[in-house]
Motif scaffolding. Structure first.
Motif, mmCIF file in Angstrom:
data_model
loop_
_atom_site.group_PDB
_atom_site.id
_atom_site.type_symbol
_atom_site.label_atom_id
_atom_site.label_comp_id
_atom_site.label_asym_id
_atom_site.label_seq_id
_atom_site.Cartn_x
_atom_site.Cartn_y
_atom_site.Cartn_z
ATOM 1 N N PRO A 373 13.963 1.158 7.692
ATOM 2 C CA PRO A 373 12.550 1.591 8.456
ATOM 3 C C PRO A 373 12.814 2.641 9.286
ATOM 4 O O PRO A 373 14.083 2.907 10.143
ATOM 5 N N ARG A 374 11.799 3.864 9.083
ATOM 6 C CA ARG A 374 12.156 5.060 10.086
ATOM 7 C C ARG A 374 11.679 4.724 11.471
ATOM 8 O O ARG A 374 11.127 3.754 11.820
ATOM 9 N N ARG A 377 7.868 3.846 11.820
ATOM 10 C CA ARG A 377 7.560 2.394 11.516
ATOM 11 C C ARG A 377 7.909 1.813 12.755
ATOM 12 O O ARG A 377 7.510 0.711 12.954
ATOM 13 N N LEU A 378 9.165 1.758 13.311
ATOM 14 C CA LEU A 378 9.636 0.983 14.394
ATOM 15 C C LEU A 378 8.921 1.115 15.578
ATOM 16 O O LEU A 378 8.657 0.256 16.348
ATOM 17 N N TYR A 382 2.355 -3.865 14.041
ATOM 18 C CA TYR A 382 1.795 -4.336 12.398
ATOM 19 C C TYR A 382 0.579 -4.040 12.166
ATOM 20 O O TYR A 382 0.207 -3.805 10.977
ATOM 21 N N SER A 385 -0.177 -0.765 10.443
ATOM 22 C CA SER A 385 0.561 -0.441 9.143
ATOM 23 C C SER A 385 -0.568 -0.863 7.805
ATOM 24 O O SER A 385 -1.401 -1.573 8.343
ATOM 25 N N TRP A 392 7.011 -1.674 2.105
ATOM 26 C CA TRP A 392 8.077 -0.975 2.114
ATOM 27 C C TRP A 392 8.897 -1.241 3.414
ATOM 28 O O TRP A 392 10.143 -1.373 3.376
ATOM 29 N N THR A 393 8.486 -1.674 4.578
ATOM 30 C CA THR A 393 9.214 -2.196 5.774
ATOM 31 C C THR A 393 10.021 -3.344 5.473
ATOM 32 O O THR A 393 11.268 -3.540 5.897
ATOM 33 N N PHE A 397 13.833 -3.139 4.964
ATOM 34 C CA PHE A 397 14.830 -3.776 6.093
ATOM 35 C C PHE A 397 16.472 -4.185 5.749
ATOM 36 O O PHE A 397 17.429 -3.956 6.321
ATOM 37 N N LYS A 634 17.870 3.736 16.989
ATOM 38 C CA LYS A 634 17.655 2.352 16.247
ATOM 39 C C LYS A 634 18.102 1.013 16.746
ATOM 40 O O LYS A 634 17.478 0.017 16.561
ATOM 41 N N THR A 640 16.367 -3.970 14.184
ATOM 42 C CA THR A 640 17.347 -3.333 13.709
ATOM 43 C C THR A 640 18.668 -4.043 14.363
ATOM 44 O O THR A 640 19.850 -3.573 13.945
#
Length: 654
Positions: A373-374, A377-378, A382, A385, A392-393, A397, A634, A640
């Motif tokens: 996750p970039r 995204r973080l 939710y 998205s 993709w997330t 992950f 991250k 993460t």
């Protein structure tokens, strides 16, 4: 067989000749354009100047001046701007200037007007200027700049209706006419947009029953595939149903492999350029004339494998396969089996499915397709998205799950060998069905390809369907599975085929590993991180000495993200997001922003950073702005930093 091929080729070429040059479709915007040739050895600026106004009650309506620089072949993309970030909404005539740059890669400068939604849009007095070697702007001669020539049939004389030279794209919702309400001369252009709603131009709204149509086509393909169960390469006499099913499968799957190869066969694109151009014309004609698609069918690649064009290709191939099956069944009704053609078809399918899944598997093994996750995204909730983004997330992950998926897909390589084909088909069917389910249920635009991987695998299993069911369901003894017999080639031919197969495997695996490892260093986990890598959350924001406390302000930055080289993502407090090209100078501690993407429009942001804080200061559009931020890495996010735990005394579901 020769008669069949000649007949199909004749049908194909005949339909191609009916391709239309003038296209009419529905969408919520229209444009017009003209172009001039440009040539320079150095970076030079240009200006496109025009007068514009609009009269509308539609809050979403806007107009703009647009320009695009077309580069020479294989030189990448040039400048583009359509003023969408600074739209024209004034009901008074005013002059607007769009500035950009050309360089030694540039070939043509395309420019014009654009408008969207409902209203009356006026354009007049276009001028183009290009900088000379001394920095002075010289005016370029263009045709009909003030629209003094009368507009007939929605066509502006000397101007192209659309964004490409040679294409005539007429949008049903917009009418072009000549008006006396002008700035210079006697006339100007008036474009009227009427009856435009949010659904105009939407594929699903324009084709509400397309899902039923697609589902019916797939169901019929499954029927044709499964009735080949009644055949066997070991039998001399195939049943009538089996022969019909095979004829359809032979035509349909081979045409699909040709026109939807997707890079499965090495270097195939070098020999498919002509056939692709023919199919583009044919599929567009099919969609516009038979399906009556009311919007423009685009053919260029854009990352989606489920475009309207892709479905038109499927419908064309399906139609040809149905017609071909009927003709083939009439003129070849005495033949009792197709052993050699069966070998040809299964070989084509085995290599298509096998090589396709190997390539997909390799990019999963090194976590390139589903990257970790970039930051964006973080930082995203939710609810914001998309279903595909959520998938993709989820898949990206876990590095371990990527490895698991990749190995499962690489095992499709068992299809490349006749003795392990059935085992490979069983594994591949489960793998491909899982991929297909994700694509359908998370709206991933690779539904066509994944569906056909399943259909092709079913075809490979069909001849052994009874034996597989006996072994797994009724537990009956199975003596042996059917081994596809190779035609009786001579020894030199057999040796040549083995060498060719070896070269294909070496290329697919060797080059595949090389390319994905190289991509990993360019785009993946081993790619170099840009300066200031991280998310910077704004804690204080001051404009002209006043601290901004209005959290609905469209000026207040919420965070800055540095994750890609020469790019920054800025999220504002009102959820608006902007991506800017930047140049970071860590020595001078300066970030140069290019708001419109061209080299002549920029501002400099000075920064000072200590530890996890970064303070900044800049001047933009007469505003003096400063702020304070704190950096998030991250490791600062639960997703993460949670990690793996053998023992969980309580569920940790957040």
């Amino acid at each position: 067989m020769k008669k069949i091929l000649v007949l199909l080729f004749t049908i194909f070429i005949s339909l191609y000749t009916y391709s239309q040059k003038i296209k009419e479709f529905s969408r919520d915007w229209t444009s017009f354009s003209q172009s001039v040739t440009v040539a320079t050895d150095t970076l030079k600026r240009f200006k496109v100047v025009a007068y514009v106004k609009l009269i509308t009650e539609d809050d979403n309506a806007w107009a703009g001046v647009w320009a695009r620089v077309d580069n020479k072949p294989n030189q990448g993309r040039g400048f583009f701007d359509n003023m969408s970030k600074r739209p024209i909404k004034s009901n008074e005539w005013a002059e607007y200037t769009l500035e950009g740059t050309i360089d030694q890669k540039s070939e043509r400068l395309v420019f014009g007007g654009i408008c969207t939604r409902n209203g009356k849009f006026y354009f007049d007095k276009f001028e183009v200027f290009i900088e000379d070697d001394n920095g002075k702007f010289d005016q370029v001669t263009i045709e009909n700049p003030s629209f003094e020539d009368e507009i007939v049939n929605n066509i502006i004389p000397a101007w192209n209706p659309g964004i490409k030279k040679g294409e005539i794209n007429l949008v049903r919702e917009f009418k072009f006419s000549t008006t006396e309400d002008s700035v210079e001369g006697n006339y100007a252009v008036l474009i009227e947009g009427k009856g435009i709603s949010s659904n105009i131009g939407s594929s699903e709204a324009a084709l509400p029953y397309i899902g039923y149509f697609i589902g019916t086509v797939y169901l019929l393909i499954i029927v044709f595939v499964l009735i080949t169960y009644f055949s066997s390469t070991e039998n001399k006499n195939w049943s009538l149903l089996s022969r019909i099913g095979f004829r359809f499968s032979f035509i349909y799957f081979l045409l699909f492999i040709i026109f939807q190869n997707n890079g499965a066969y090495p270097l195939f694109q070098l020999i498919s350029q002509f056939s692709d151009k023919v199919m583009q014309k044919l599929a567009i004609w099919f969609g516009e004339s038979l399906i009556r698609v009311p919007y423009q069918i685009k053919t260029g690649p854009n990352g989606s494998g489920d475009t309207t064009y892709d479905y038109m290709v499927i419908f064309v191939v399906f139609t040809i396969a149905i017609l071909g099956t009927i003709v083939w069944s009439i003129i070849d009704k005495k033949r009792t089996s197709y052993k050699n053609l069966y070998y040809v078809l299964t070989t084509a399918i085995r290599y298509y499915v096998g090589l396709m899944l190997i390539s997909y598997g390799l990019v999963k093994v090194i976590q390139l397709q589903f990257a970790a996750p970039r930051f964006d995204r973080l930082m995203q909730s939710y609810g914001e998205s998309s279903p595909m983004g959520l998938a993709w997330t989820f898949l990206g992950f876990s590095e371990g799950y990527n490895l698991f998926m990749g190995i499962a897909e690489v095992l499709a390589g068992l299809l490349l060998f006749r003795r392990t084909m059935t085992l490979g088909a069983i594994i591949t069917l489960m793998t491909a069905m899982n991929v297909m389910a994700v694509n359908y249920f998370y709206d991933v635009p690779v539904k066509i390809l994944s569906t056909h991987l399943v259909l092709m695998t079913l075809f490979l299993l069909a001849r052994d369907f009874k034996k597989v069911m006996s072994f797994f369901v009724t537990h009956s003894p199975v003596q042996k599975l059917t081994l596809i017999q190779m035609p009786k080639f001579g020894k030199p031919m057999r040796i040549g085929l083995k060498i060719f197969k070896g070269l294909v495997l070496v290329y697919a695996l060797g080059y595949g590993f090389y390319s994905v490892l190289k991509s990993r260093t360019l785009y993946g986990t081993l790619a170099p991180k840009p300066p200031l890598y991280g998310v910077y959350e704004v804690t204080n924001y001051v404009i002209n000495g006043d601290t901004i406390t209005n959290y609905k302000s469209d000026k207040l930055w919420k965070n800055l993200t540095f994750e890609r080289a020469n790019r920054v993502r800025i999220q504002k407090i009102n959820r608006e997001e902007n991506y800017y090209k930047v140049e970071v100078d860590t020595i001078q501690r300066n970030i140069r922003f290019f708001p419109s993407g061209n080299a002549v429009d920029f501002f400099d942001l000075k920064y000072a950073n200590e530890g996890k804080s970064l303070d900044f200061h800049y001047i933009y559009k007469n505003d003096t702005i400063s702020g304070e931020t704190r950096r998030l890495d991250k490791e600062d996010f639960l997703l993460t930093n949670r990690g793996f735990h053998w023992i969980n005394e309580y569920p940790y579901n957040r």
